[in-house]
Structures are given as structure tokens and as C-alpha cells.
Design a protein around this motif. Structure first.
Motif, PDB file in Angstrom:
ATOM      1  N   CYS A 110       0.848  -1.406   0.056  1.00 10.21           N
ATOM      2  CA  CYS A 110      -0.020  -0.059  -0.161  1.00 10.21           C
ATOM      3  C   CYS A 110       0.771   1.124   0.060  1.00 10.21           C
ATOM      4  CB  CYS A 110      -0.831  -0.004   1.286  1.00 10.21           C
ATOM      5  SG  CYS A 110      -1.922  -1.528   1.307  1.00 10.21           S
ATOM      6  N   SER A 111       0.655   2.209  -0.872  1.00  5.03           N
ATOM      7  CA  SER A 111       1.328   3.380  -0.970  1.00  5.03           C
ATOM      8  C   SER A 111       0.597   4.387  -0.101  1.00  5.03           C
ATOM      9  CB  SER A 111       1.482   3.800  -2.504  1.00  5.03           C
ATOM     10  OG  SER A 111       0.139   4.130  -2.811  1.00  5.03           O
ATOM     11  N   TYR A 112       1.409   5.591   0.284  1.00  5.31           N
ATOM     12  CA  TYR A 112       0.840   6.416   0.894  1.00  5.31           C
ATOM     13  C   TYR A 112       1.654   7.834   0.457  1.00  5.31           C
ATOM     14  CZ  TYR A 112       4.911   5.587   3.995  1.00  5.31           C
ATOM     15  OH  TYR A 112       6.009   5.131   4.436  1.00  5.31           O
ATOM     16  N   ASP A 113       0.938   9.139   0.777  1.00  8.48           N
ATOM     17  CA  ASP A 113       1.328  10.245   0.375  1.00  8.48           C
ATOM     18  C   ASP A 113       2.665  10.888   1.093  1.00  8.48           C
ATOM     19  OD1 ASP A 113      -0.462  10.517  -1.643  1.00  8.48           O
ATOM     20  OD2 ASP A 113      -1.970  11.523  -0.376  1.00  8.48           O
ATOM     21  N   GLU A 114       3.336  11.844   0.422  1.00  2.00           N
ATOM     22  CA  GLU A 114       4.715  12.256   1.047  1.00  2.00           C
ATOM     23  C   GLU A 114       3.993  13.000   2.300  1.00  2.00           C
ATOM     24  OE1 GLU A 114       8.063  15.416  -0.048  1.00  2.00           O
ATOM     25  OE2 GLU A 114       6.662  15.035  -1.528  1.00  2.00           O
ATOM     26  N   GLY A 115       4.799  13.023   3.368  1.00  2.00           N
ATOM     27  CA  GLY A 115       4.365  13.768   4.552  1.00  2.00           C
ATOM     28  C   GLY A 115       4.070  12.671   5.708  1.00  2.00           C
ATOM     29  N   TYR A 116       3.640  11.435   5.317  1.00  2.00           N
ATOM     30  CA  TYR A 116       3.068  10.688   6.284  1.00  2.00           C
ATOM     31  C   TYR A 116       4.146   9.287   6.637  1.00  2.00           C
ATOM     32  CZ  TYR A 116      -1.316  12.529   5.401  1.00  2.00           C
ATOM     33  OH  TYR A 116      -2.400  13.405   4.984  1.00  2.00           O
ATOM     34  N   GLU A 117       5.473   9.866   6.328  1.00  2.00           N
ATOM     35  CA  GLU A 117       6.433   8.738   6.333  1.00  2.00           C
ATOM     36  C   GLU A 117       6.622   8.227   7.951  1.00  2.00           C
ATOM     37  OE1 GLU A 117       7.623  10.824   2.670  1.00  2.00           O
ATOM     38  OE2 GLU A 117       6.610  11.405   4.837  1.00  2.00           O
ATOM     39  N   SER A 118       6.298   9.173   8.879  1.00  2.00           N
ATOM     40  CA  SER A 118       6.582   8.969  10.400  1.00  2.00           C
ATOM     41  C   SER A 118       5.235   8.306  11.118  1.00  2.00           C
ATOM     42  CB  SER A 118       7.223  10.122  10.950  1.00  2.00           C
ATOM     43  OG  SER A 118       6.306  11.189  11.239  1.00  2.00           O
TER      44      SER A 118
ATOM     45  N   GLU B 118       4.883  -3.158  15.468  1.00  2.00           N
ATOM     46  CA  GLU B 118       5.010  -4.461  15.883  1.00  2.00           C
ATOM     47  C   GLU B 118       5.953  -5.253  14.854  1.00  2.00           C
ATOM     48  OE1 GLU B 118       0.623  -5.720  17.532  1.00  2.00           O
ATOM     49  OE2 GLU B 118       0.601  -4.820  15.436  1.00  2.00           O
ATOM     50  N   SER B 119       5.912  -5.006  13.675  1.00  2.00           N
ATOM     51  CA  SER B 119       6.595  -5.540  12.674  1.00  2.00           C
ATOM     52  C   SER B 119       6.305  -6.951  12.316  1.00  2.00           C
ATOM     53  CB  SER B 119       8.117  -5.409  12.943  1.00  2.00           C
ATOM     54  OG  SER B 119       8.572  -6.240  13.687  1.00  2.00           O
ATOM     55  N   TRP B 120       5.867  -7.954  13.361  1.00  2.00           N
ATOM     56  CA  TRP B 120       5.610  -9.342  13.134  1.00  2.00           C
ATOM     57  C   TRP B 120       4.503  -9.666  14.094  1.00  2.00           C
ATOM     58  CZ3 TRP B 120       9.201 -13.957  14.665  1.00  2.00           C
ATOM     59  CH2 TRP B 120       8.580 -15.119  14.230  1.00  2.00           C
ATOM     60  N   LYS B 121       3.635 -10.089  13.783  1.00  2.00           N
ATOM     61  CA  LYS B 121       2.288 -10.645  14.851  1.00  2.00           C
ATOM     62  C   LYS B 121       1.652 -11.920  14.256  1.00  2.00           C
ATOM     63  CE  LYS B 121      -1.802  -8.962  17.218  1.00  2.00           C
ATOM     64  NZ  LYS B 121      -2.522  -7.913  17.292  1.00  2.00           N
ATOM     65  N   ASN B 122       1.685 -12.815  14.799  1.00  2.00           N
ATOM     66  CA  ASN B 122       0.854 -14.091  14.437  1.00  2.00           C
ATOM     67  C   ASN B 122       1.630 -14.513  13.270  1.00  2.00           C
ATOM     68  OD1 ASN B 122      -0.252 -14.219  17.146  1.00  2.00           O
ATOM     69  ND2 ASN B 122      -1.790 -12.920  16.224  1.00  2.00           N
ATOM     70  N   LYS B 123       0.662 -14.363  11.908  1.00  2.00           N
ATOM     71  CA  LYS B 123       1.154 -14.807  10.558  1.00  2.00           C
ATOM     72  C   LYS B 123       1.369 -13.671   9.686  1.00  2.00           C
ATOM     73  CE  LYS B 123      -2.928 -15.975   8.410  1.00  2.00           C
ATOM     74  NZ  LYS B 123      -3.731 -17.136   7.915  1.00  2.00           N
ATOM     75  N   TYR B 124       1.460 -12.504  10.516  1.00  2.00           N
ATOM     76  CA  TYR B 124       1.656 -11.200   9.672  1.00  2.00           C
ATOM     77  C   TYR B 124       3.017 -10.416   9.914  1.00  2.00           C
ATOM     78  CZ  TYR B 124      -3.510 -11.679   9.501  1.00  2.00           C
ATOM     79  OH  TYR B 124      -4.674 -12.274   9.422  1.00  2.00           O
ATOM     80  N   ARG B 125       3.357 -10.162   8.741  1.00  2.00           N
ATOM     81  CA  ARG B 125       4.759  -9.260   8.964  1.00  2.00           C
ATOM     82  C   ARG B 125       4.426  -7.998   8.365  1.00  2.00           C
ATOM     83  NH1 ARG B 125       9.498 -11.220  10.389  1.00  2.00           N
ATOM     84  NH2 ARG B 125       9.692 -13.465  10.780  1.00  2.00           N
ATOM     85  N   ILE B 126       4.924  -6.644   8.791  1.00  2.00           N
ATOM     86  CA  ILE B 126       4.732  -5.698   7.970  1.00  2.00           C
ATOM     87  C   ILE B 126       6.292  -5.046   7.812  1.00  2.00           C
ATOM     88  CG2 ILE B 126       4.107  -4.287  10.132  1.00  2.00           C
ATOM     89  CD1 ILE B 126       1.916  -2.799   8.528  1.00  2.00           C
ATOM     90  N   ASN B 127       6.157  -4.082   6.734  1.00  2.00           N
ATOM     91  CA  ASN B 127       7.537  -3.170   6.574  1.00  2.00           C
ATOM     92  C   ASN B 127       7.355  -2.136   6.011  1.00  2.00           C
ATOM     93  OD1 ASN B 127      10.457  -2.964   6.257  1.00  2.00           O
ATOM     94  ND2 ASN B 127      10.224  -3.258   4.253  1.00  2.00           N
ATOM     95  N   ASP B 128       7.646  -0.963   6.418  1.00  2.00           N
ATOM     96  CA  ASP B 128       7.537   0.539   5.654  1.00  2.00           C
ATOM     97  C   ASP B 128       8.732   0.974   5.105  1.00  2.00           C
ATOM     98  OD1 ASP B 128       6.283   2.679   5.350  1.00  2.00           O
ATOM     99  OD2 ASP B 128       6.451   3.382   7.317  1.00  2.00           O
ATOM    100  N   ASP B 129       8.313   0.812   3.762  1.00  2.00           N
ATOM    101  CA  ASP B 129       9.883   1.666   3.082  1.00  2.00           C
ATOM    102  C   ASP B 129       9.302   3.158   2.984  1.00  2.00           C
ATOM    103  OD1 ASP B 129      11.536   2.539   1.318  1.00  2.00           O
ATOM    104  OD2 ASP B 129      11.066   0.669  -0.145  1.00  2.00           O
ATOM    105  N   LYS B 130      10.104   3.884   3.757  1.00  2.00           N
ATOM    106  CA  LYS B 130       9.678   5.151   3.835  1.00  2.00           C
ATOM    107  C   LYS B 130      10.306   6.118   2.905  1.00  2.00           C
ATOM    108  CE  LYS B 130       9.199   5.038   8.850  1.00  2.00           C
ATOM    109  NZ  LYS B 130       9.354   5.259  10.116  1.00  2.00           N
ATOM    110  N   THR B 131      11.308   5.594   2.085  1.00  2.00           N
ATOM    111  CA  THR B 131      11.769   6.102   0.775  1.00  2.00           C
ATOM    112  C   THR B 131      10.843   5.851  -0.211  1.00  2.00           C
ATOM    113  OG1 THR B 131      14.121   5.765   1.541  1.00  2.00           O
ATOM    114  CG2 THR B 131      13.786   6.350  -0.795  1.00  2.00           C
ATOM    115  N   ALA B 132      10.321   4.997  -0.501  1.00  2.00           N
ATOM    116  CA  ALA B 132       9.318   4.771  -1.660  1.00  2.00           C
ATOM    117  C   ALA B 132       7.864   5.235  -1.142  1.00  2.00           C
ATOM    118  CB  ALA B 132       9.413   3.275  -1.976  1.00  2.00           C
TER     119      ALA B 132
ATOM    120  N   PHE C  13       4.192   0.636   2.233  1.00  2.00           N
ATOM    121  CA  PHE C  13       4.332  -0.458   3.258  1.00  2.00           C
ATOM    122  C   PHE C  13       3.604  -1.848   2.911  1.00  2.00           C
ATOM    123  CE2 PHE C  13       0.147   1.598   4.546  1.00  2.00           C
ATOM    124  CZ  PHE C  13      -0.524   0.534   4.989  1.00  2.00           C
ATOM    125  N   THR C  14       4.219  -2.794   3.330  1.00  2.00           N
ATOM    126  CA  THR C  14       3.962  -4.222   2.738  1.00  2.00           C
ATOM    127  C   THR C  14       3.818  -4.873   3.890  1.00  2.00           C
ATOM    128  OG1 THR C  14       5.433  -3.711   0.780  1.00  2.00           O
ATOM    129  CG2 THR C  14       4.851  -6.098   1.264  1.00  2.00           C
TER     130      THR C  14
END
Length: 122
Positions: A30-38, A59-73, A76-77
Motif C-alpha cells: 500500500c502506498s501513501y502520500d508524502e508527509g506520512y512517513e513517520s 509491531e513488525s511481526w504478529k502471528n502470521k503477519y509481517r509488516i515493513n514500511d519503506d519510507k523512501t518509496a 508499506f507491505t
């Protein structure tokens, strides 16, 4: 009983369609607009009430879910592993903003079998 009231702004992206295979993994980007990186990002299901939030970037990892935020691009995936038929359905990518979170709708479809990598369609 708790009542959750959400005021949401749906993204102009529209619905993100994701197809995965039962027993496999799928990535929801999922993409997001500039200014919401933090800001905190999350993935939720159904109405996004308290127990509907599956994972947040704090959290980054919870049960069967992992999340990563690429603030440059500014993407978040969330990776959902060990997919089952009940995982199919409507999800929301959210960005936590005081007063009004920003949401993008995600529709996850599952097909039987493990025939390769998941297919993401925008």
C-alpha cells in the motif's frame, strides 16, 4: 460492548486486488502520500475496530503477519503467511492520523493449490 466510530478517507487509488494460493503467502503493498512517513501504518480486516487490526508498523511481526514500511518509496507491505480460505475478503491498509485515518481498500481472493507465487494486481 464497545462501539468504534471511524471517520475514514478512502484513497484515490481505489481497490487493490490481491490473489493468493491457499497454504501459501501473499504480500499486500500500500502506498501513501508524502508527509506520512513517520506515521503508524496498519492492516485491518472488516470494520477496523480494535480486534480487527491485524498488525501495525510498531509491531513488525504478529502471528502470521509481517509488516515493513519503506519510507523512501512511501510503500508499506504486509505479508500474510499460511493462507486459509477464511483469510479471503476485504482488508484495509490504514495510516493513523489524529481524527481521520486514511484507508485503502484491499480485496484478497484465494484459489486452491500452491501454484507458484501470489499475483498482485492494481
Amino acid at each position: 460492548m464497545q462501539l468504534f466510530v471511524l471517520r475514514c478517507v478512502t484513497s484515490a487509488v481505489g481497490v487493490i486486488h490481491v490473489t493468493g494460493y491457499v497454504g501459501s503467502i501473499v504480500k499486500v503493498s500500500c502506498s501513501y502520500d508524502e508527509g506520512y512517513e513517520s506515521y503508524e501504518k496498519y492492516l485491518c480486516k472488516n470494520n477496523c475496530g480494535g480486534s480487527d487490526v491485524l498488525i501495525t508498523t510498531s509491531e513488525s511481526w504478529k502471528n502470521k503477519y509481517r509488516i515493513n514500511d519503506d519510507k523512501t518509496a512511501r510503500i508499506f507491505t504486509t505479508t500474510i503467511s499460511d493462507l486459509h480460505s477464511e483469510d479471503a475478503g476485504k482488508y484495509w491498509c490504514g495510516v493513523t492520523i489524529t481524527g481521520k485515518d486514511i484507508y485503502t481498500e484491499v480485496e484478497l481472493k484465494l484459489v486452491p493449490g500452491k501454484q507458484g507465487l501470489p499475483k498482485n494486481e492494481l
